[in-house]
Design a protein around this motif. Structure first.
Motif, PDB file in Angstrom:
ATOM      1  N   ILE A  69       0.868  -1.184   0.000  1.00  0.00           N
ATOM      2  CA  ILE A  69       0.000   0.000   0.000  1.00  0.00           C
ATOM      3  C   ILE A  69       0.904   1.232   0.000  1.00  0.00           C
ATOM      4  O   ILE A  69       1.747   1.385   0.890  1.00  0.00           O
ATOM      5  CB  ILE A  69      -0.942   0.009   1.221  1.00  0.00           C
ATOM      6  CG1 ILE A  69      -1.853  -1.224   1.191  1.00  0.00           C
ATOM      7  CG2 ILE A  69      -1.781   1.286   1.241  1.00  0.00           C
ATOM      8  CD1 ILE A  69      -2.816  -1.327   2.355  1.00  0.00           C
ATOM      9  N   GLU A  70       0.745   2.065  -1.018  1.00  0.00           N
ATOM     10  CA  GLU A  70       1.635   3.221  -1.170  1.00  0.00           C
ATOM     11  C   GLU A  70       0.834   4.491  -1.431  1.00  0.00           C
ATOM     12  O   GLU A  70      -0.357   4.432  -1.731  1.00  0.00           O
ATOM     13  CB  GLU A  70       2.612   2.960  -2.324  1.00  0.00           C
ATOM     14  CG  GLU A  70       3.499   1.754  -2.012  1.00  0.00           C
ATOM     15  CD  GLU A  70       4.385   1.335  -3.152  1.00  0.00           C
ATOM     16  OE1 GLU A  70       4.469   2.080  -4.144  1.00  0.00           O
ATOM     17  OE2 GLU A  70       4.979   0.259  -3.050  1.00  0.00           O
ATOM     18  N   GLY A  71       1.502   5.631  -1.365  1.00  0.00           N
ATOM     19  CA  GLY A  71       0.842   6.902  -1.602  1.00  0.00           C
ATOM     20  C   GLY A  71       0.417   7.053  -3.063  1.00  0.00           C
ATOM     21  O   GLY A  71       1.101   6.562  -3.958  1.00  0.00           O
ATOM     22  N   ASP A  72      -0.711   7.718  -3.277  1.00  0.00           N
ATOM     23  CA  ASP A  72      -1.244   7.906  -4.624  1.00  0.00           C
ATOM     24  C   ASP A  72      -0.806   9.274  -5.168  1.00  0.00           C
ATOM     25  O   ASP A  72      -1.274  10.318  -4.695  1.00  0.00           O
ATOM     26  CB  ASP A  72      -2.778   7.827  -4.562  1.00  0.00           C
ATOM     27  CG  ASP A  72      -3.410   7.987  -5.936  1.00  0.00           C
ATOM     28  OD1 ASP A  72      -2.665   8.190  -6.917  1.00  0.00           O
ATOM     29  OD2 ASP A  72      -4.648   7.916  -6.025  1.00  0.00           O
ATOM     30  N   PRO A  73       0.072   9.295  -6.176  1.00  0.00           N
ATOM     31  CA  PRO A  73       0.557  10.576  -6.716  1.00  0.00           C
ATOM     32  C   PRO A  73      -0.570  11.426  -7.307  1.00  0.00           C
ATOM     33  O   PRO A  73      -0.433  12.644  -7.436  1.00  0.00           O
ATOM     34  CB  PRO A  73       1.537  10.155  -7.817  1.00  0.00           C
ATOM     35  CG  PRO A  73       1.878   8.742  -7.522  1.00  0.00           C
ATOM     36  CD  PRO A  73       0.672   8.147  -6.856  1.00  0.00           C
ATOM     37  N   GLN A  74      -1.706  10.786  -7.665  1.00  0.00           N
ATOM     38  CA  GLN A  74      -2.798  11.558  -8.274  1.00  0.00           C
ATOM     39  C   GLN A  74      -3.738  12.172  -7.242  1.00  0.00           C
ATOM     40  O   GLN A  74      -4.677  12.872  -7.608  1.00  0.00           O
ATOM     41  CB  GLN A  74      -3.591  10.665  -9.222  1.00  0.00           C
ATOM     42  CG  GLN A  74      -2.802  10.333 -10.473  1.00  0.00           C
ATOM     43  CD  GLN A  74      -3.643   9.558 -11.460  1.00  0.00           C
ATOM     44  OE1 GLN A  74      -4.835   9.801 -11.598  1.00  0.00           O
ATOM     45  NE2 GLN A  74      -3.025   8.606 -12.127  1.00  0.00           N
ATOM     46  N   SER A  75      -3.535  11.892  -5.972  1.00  0.00           N
ATOM     47  CA  SER A  75      -4.414  12.472  -4.951  1.00  0.00           C
ATOM     48  C   SER A  75      -4.147  13.968  -4.836  1.00  0.00           C
ATOM     49  O   SER A  75      -3.007  14.379  -4.589  1.00  0.00           O
ATOM     50  CB  SER A  75      -4.159  11.806  -3.598  1.00  0.00           C
ATOM     51  OG  SER A  75      -4.747  12.588  -2.576  1.00  0.00           O
ATOM     52  N   PRO A  76      -5.171  14.815  -4.996  1.00  0.00           N
ATOM     53  CA  PRO A  76      -4.948  16.259  -4.865  1.00  0.00           C
ATOM     54  C   PRO A  76      -4.668  16.667  -3.429  1.00  0.00           C
ATOM     55  O   PRO A  76      -4.165  17.754  -3.169  1.00  0.00           O
ATOM     56  CB  PRO A  76      -6.282  16.861  -5.359  1.00  0.00           C
ATOM     57  CG  PRO A  76      -7.280  15.771  -5.161  1.00  0.00           C
ATOM     58  CD  PRO A  76      -6.557  14.471  -5.320  1.00  0.00           C
ATOM     59  N   ILE A  77      -4.958  15.766  -2.476  1.00  0.00           N
ATOM     60  CA  ILE A  77      -4.739  16.088  -1.061  1.00  0.00           C
ATOM     61  C   ILE A  77      -3.292  15.797  -0.650  1.00  0.00           C
ATOM     62  O   ILE A  77      -2.643  16.601   0.011  1.00  0.00           O
ATOM     63  CB  ILE A  77      -5.714  15.268  -0.186  1.00  0.00           C
ATOM     64  CG1 ILE A  77      -7.145  15.717  -0.469  1.00  0.00           C
ATOM     65  CG2 ILE A  77      -5.378  15.400   1.291  1.00  0.00           C
ATOM     66  CD1 ILE A  77      -8.195  14.786   0.020  1.00  0.00           C
ATOM     67  N   SER A  78      -2.796  14.644  -1.051  1.00  0.00           N
ATOM     68  CA  SER A  78      -1.486  14.223  -0.526  1.00  0.00           C
ATOM     69  C   SER A  78      -0.407  14.083  -1.596  1.00  0.00           C
ATOM     70  O   SER A  78       0.775  13.963  -1.267  1.00  0.00           O
ATOM     71  CB  SER A  78      -1.648  12.894   0.207  1.00  0.00           C
ATOM     72  OG  SER A  78      -2.356  11.982  -0.609  1.00  0.00           O
TER      73      SER A  78
END
Ligand code: SF4
Length: 186
Positions: A69-78
């Motif tokens: 489970i990794e961070g989503d580069p497309q998330s406008p929040i994170s």
């Protein structure tokens, strides 16, 4: 054979090409062919379950098994980032110490025993309804009241706006509870 093996040795390649050994010439075939653990996995987009910031996550899975489970580069929040807590979401799901069964300790008992989730949910619902029935005040001093103060609800930080709306609607409008709080209100 030996000649071929030697020619693949990174040191020989450096000597032969005259480069400084900090680039691709310093890699072995094994290093060159390494694949990330997520290679060939399917990915689902999700939200971090820990707090109300709601950082985006990519959940990699293969053949029904969680891979990462990794961070989503497309998330406008994170934008691909996760704090240390969110970055440990994989362990939250897979840690061997994770409890997967409901534990119940009966009144006056010293022992915890495992019970099915369905049974636990029924027990909670029965206790909520029984308490509400015993304590609900329709009127006070001739005025309509329609409330109980015997039940309270404390929500966690992961609840979003829609969940809070439903909680407020069910617990206040439905059951007449007035003691409701939630970390999300900060
Ligand atoms: S716990 Fe961390 S990663 Fe998860 S939503 Fe909150 S700030 Fe984002």
């Amino acid at each position: 054979m030996i000649r071929e093996l030697l020619s693949r040795w990174p040191l020989i390649q450096q000597l032969r090409t005259g480069v400084d050994g900090t680039g691709a010439e310093s890699m072995t075939d094994r290093t060159r062919n390494l694949q990330p653990k997520t290679a060939g996995a399917k990915v689902a987009r999700s939200i971090c379950p820990y707090c109300g910031v709601g950082c985006g996550q990519l959940v990699y899975h293969k053949e029904g098994k969680l891979i990462s489970i990794e961070g989503d580069p497309q998330s406008p929040i994170s934008r691909g980032h996760l704090c240390p807590k969110g970055a440990d979401t994989y362990e939250l799901h897979t840690h061997r110490g994770r409890l997967e069964k409901v534990k119940y300790r009966a009144p006056h008992s010293r022992e915890w025993r495992e019970i099915p989730l369905e049974q636990a949910m029924d027990m909670v619902a029965e206790r909520v309804w029984d308490t509400r029935e015993r304590t609900f005040e329709e009127t006070r001093d001739g005025q309509s009241l329609m409330q109980t103060k015997a039940l309270a609800h404390l929500g966690g930080a992961t609840l979003d706006c829609e969940e809070n709306y439903l909680i407020k609607k069910l617990f206040t409008a439905g059951l007449g509870m007035v003691c409701l709080s939630n970390q999300a209100r900060i």
